[in-house]
Design an enzyme around this catalytic site. Structure first.
Site, PDB file in Angstrom:
ATOM      1  N   LEU A   1     -81.767  17.811  79.520  1.00 39.79           N
ATOM      2  CA  LEU A   1     -82.384  19.127  79.727  1.00 39.79           C
ATOM      3  C   LEU A   1     -82.293  19.518  81.212  1.00 39.79           C
ATOM      4  O   LEU A   1     -83.303  19.715  81.879  1.00 39.79           O
ATOM      5  CB  LEU A   1     -83.835  19.107  79.232  1.00 39.79           C
TER       6      LEU A   1
ATOM      7  N   ARG B   1     -69.252  16.340  78.465  1.00 37.12           N
ATOM      8  CA  ARG B   1     -68.031  15.585  78.743  1.00 37.12           C
ATOM      9  C   ARG B   1     -67.666  14.743  77.525  1.00 37.12           C
ATOM     10  O   ARG B   1     -68.542  14.169  76.878  1.00 37.12           O
ATOM     11  CB  ARG B   1     -68.221  14.660  79.968  1.00 37.12           C
TER      12      ARG B   1
ATOM     13  N   GLU C   1     -58.577  14.467  76.811  1.00 34.46           N
ATOM     14  CA  GLU C   1     -58.080  15.842  76.948  1.00 34.46           C
ATOM     15  C   GLU C   1     -56.763  15.859  77.734  1.00 34.46           C
ATOM     16  O   GLU C   1     -56.624  15.079  78.676  1.00 34.46           O
ATOM     17  CB  GLU C   1     -59.105  16.681  77.727  1.00 34.46           C
TER      18      GLU C   1
ATOM     19  N   HIS D   1     -61.976  22.842  76.429  1.00 32.17           N
ATOM     20  CA  HIS D   1     -62.768  22.611  77.645  1.00 32.17           C
ATOM     21  C   HIS D   1     -62.889  23.897  78.470  1.00 32.17           C
ATOM     22  O   HIS D   1     -62.616  23.909  79.684  1.00 32.17           O
ATOM     23  CB  HIS D   1     -62.157  21.483  78.497  1.00 32.17           C
TER      24      HIS D   1
ATOM     25  N   ALA E   1     -65.754  26.012  77.769  1.00 34.41           N
ATOM     26  CA  ALA E   1     -67.128  26.487  77.582  1.00 34.41           C
ATOM     27  C   ALA E   1     -67.709  26.930  78.915  1.00 34.41           C
ATOM     28  O   ALA E   1     -68.518  27.842  78.994  1.00 34.41           O
ATOM     29  CB  ALA E   1     -67.993  25.375  77.005  1.00 34.41           C
TER      30      ALA E   1
END
Lengths: 322, 322
Positions: free
Chosen positions: A171, A251, A280, A298, A300
């Site tokens: 968070l 990740r 990736e 990747h 976002a």
């Protein structure tokens, strides 16, 4: 030709500070080299040189005062040791685990990430992926675009987001933004984090398995560290259960990808929204055909608008070079 | 065979009230005939009979006390006039414009829609489609699933949702839920509606062109009426402009589809998220290949969970039959 290329990569003969670009950030491939241009510093680009990287670094060792890199361009201790004048590492990513932080600390080198520039985009993506997986947006879009609606009838219904118990792993700035958005969808929020945060109204679970048991969806928002590597494995996924959904916008290696793939194939969980992967840009081939898996490359973290904000930040930070 | 089939569609010989199912709601195709089953009433199913509908209705005219229909099953004045004992029309849709309301009013027939059961699902879909179009979720998912990430590199960046000016056309129960969600994404909300709503903090535009001029995205949430038919045409789309996005989760004919298709092909607007179409389930073939268009098969309204809520409502309402 090789000589000409090497000449091009020679630093211009002026007194501007040199910023080494270890790996061109996405912005370069989109907007060209001038994206981070400033009259106050100049770039060194090993990727345009025919020299192997170590040799290029040796050639320019005395010039480099800063490094600009991105999530996929590691800044190792070996690299750092070659650069005696290095005083700053700037990464265009929010995460900084691809930079050897102990070596930077030892040498007193400043490290700057993109901070919270990308938090809101990242949170938007997390919600977008969750909605997509639950409501089957991409899959239904594909169905309509293949002309199947008029020939094969309605597409299977999706699942409601409202009322779902969503567990956020980590968070921090992104996780908090995700939580705020999901509250507006009437989700119940709980979280796992290194410690309980006294200022938030969400339920805290000190153990991620316990969080998964009590949630319909898990959203991975934590940093990748030794402690979070493969934090999400078979046990957590089993605890999430067959109606559970998992999203990762953090990740790749935080999830044990092999276990996740098996759970998705066997429908031991309902679906996944994945922006990041262990290797990736390779993604597990088993996921390519699964309608309950939505993937993004990747990205976002980033939009056209946030990249412009990043440009201003990077240029601004690099201006601090002496 | 035909006789046998007709015999099957004869009402069972008991005193339970008869509910005519004009067109099987989606729930039937998903969950089977027993989805709305109740020991308190029985169904008449013309679609299982070899008789043409008018003849079927004539045969059962004196029995039908209620009609159960869905968005795509019109209840015309002609149908209503054939059924002298009809006292209730229930539709599984939120919209009720497919029912001849004046004829119902004239005859004192009660009309019941699904009310706000679907508002939150619909609002979730609106946000999901908007995120998808702006952030290119479906298109990037397709890119990754085709294996292009590792061979062709990064996918073009999308656009930020935060900070966008979003215009809502029709601030009813769905529009209001959309607005609440988008506030959490830090969007600025304005709206067009028949009249200004004193209790909401959003900017009101009495004219939809003016709304479009001042917005980055338009979300169509109004009912389909004579006044809103083709409300969104060339003028509104031009006012929205080349960076604008339009979403329709209301009814297809509110947008002049031919104009929309032309605007999308010519990139006169940025993109569209469409759950509804003028000639469903047919969609304009020109849209099938466009990456800036995300489509869903008129299912924004519904999830597995909301359908269960609907079932309870329909059964409950039908129990009111005398």
């Amino acid at each position: 030709m090789a000589v000409a290329a090497e000449n091009q990569s020679q630093p211009p003969q002026n007194d501007l500070p040199y910023v080494l670009i270890l790996k061109p950030p996405t912005a370069f491939s989109i907007f060209g080299d001038h994206f981070f241009h400033s009259p106050k510093f100049q770039f060194l680009k090993p990727f345009e040189s025919p020299l192997p990287l170590p040799q290029f670094l040796l050639t320019h060792a005395q010039s480099v005062q800063a490094i600009l890199t991105s999530a996929s361009g590691s800044v190792t201790a070996d690299t750092i040791r070659l650069l005696p004048r290095l005083g700053l590492v700037v990464t265009t990513s929010q995460g900084i685990n691809h930079i050897d932080l102990s070596e930077c600390r030892r040498r007193g080198i400043a490290v700057a990430g993109a901070g919270t520039i990308f938090s809101t985009d990242c949170a938007d993506s997390a919600v977008g992926l969750l909605l997509d997986v639950l409501r089957k947006v991409s899959a239904a879009n594909r169905y309509v675009k293949q002309g199947l609606w008029s020939t094969q009838g309605n597409y299977p219904l999706g699942y409601k987001l409202g009322g779902k118990q969503v567990g956020i792993v980590g968070l921090g700035s992104i996780g908090t933004e995700v939580a705020k958005r999901l509250e507006a969808f009437r989700c119940s929020i709980s979280y796992n984090s290194r410690s309980k945060k006294p200022s938030v109204p969400y339920t805290f679970y000190p153990n991620v398995v316990e969080l998964a048991v009590n949630c319909d969806a898990l959203i991975i928002c934590c940093a990748l560290t030794d402690e979070t590597h493969h934090l999400i494995g078979k046990e957590v996924l089993s605890a999430l259960g067959k109606d559970g959904v998992i999203n990762n916008i953090a990740r790749g290696p935080i999830i044990d990808e092999k276990e996740l793939v098996q759970c998705l194939i066997k429908r031991e969980i309902r679906g996944a929204g994945l922006d990041v992967f262990e290797h990736e840009p390779d993604v597990p081939v088993e996921l390519l055909a699964l309608d309950n898996v939505v993937m993004s490359p990747h990205n976002a973290v980033c939009t056209t608008e946030s990249l412009e904000e990043l440009r201003k930040t990077v240029v601004g930070r690099s201006l601090l070079l002496k």
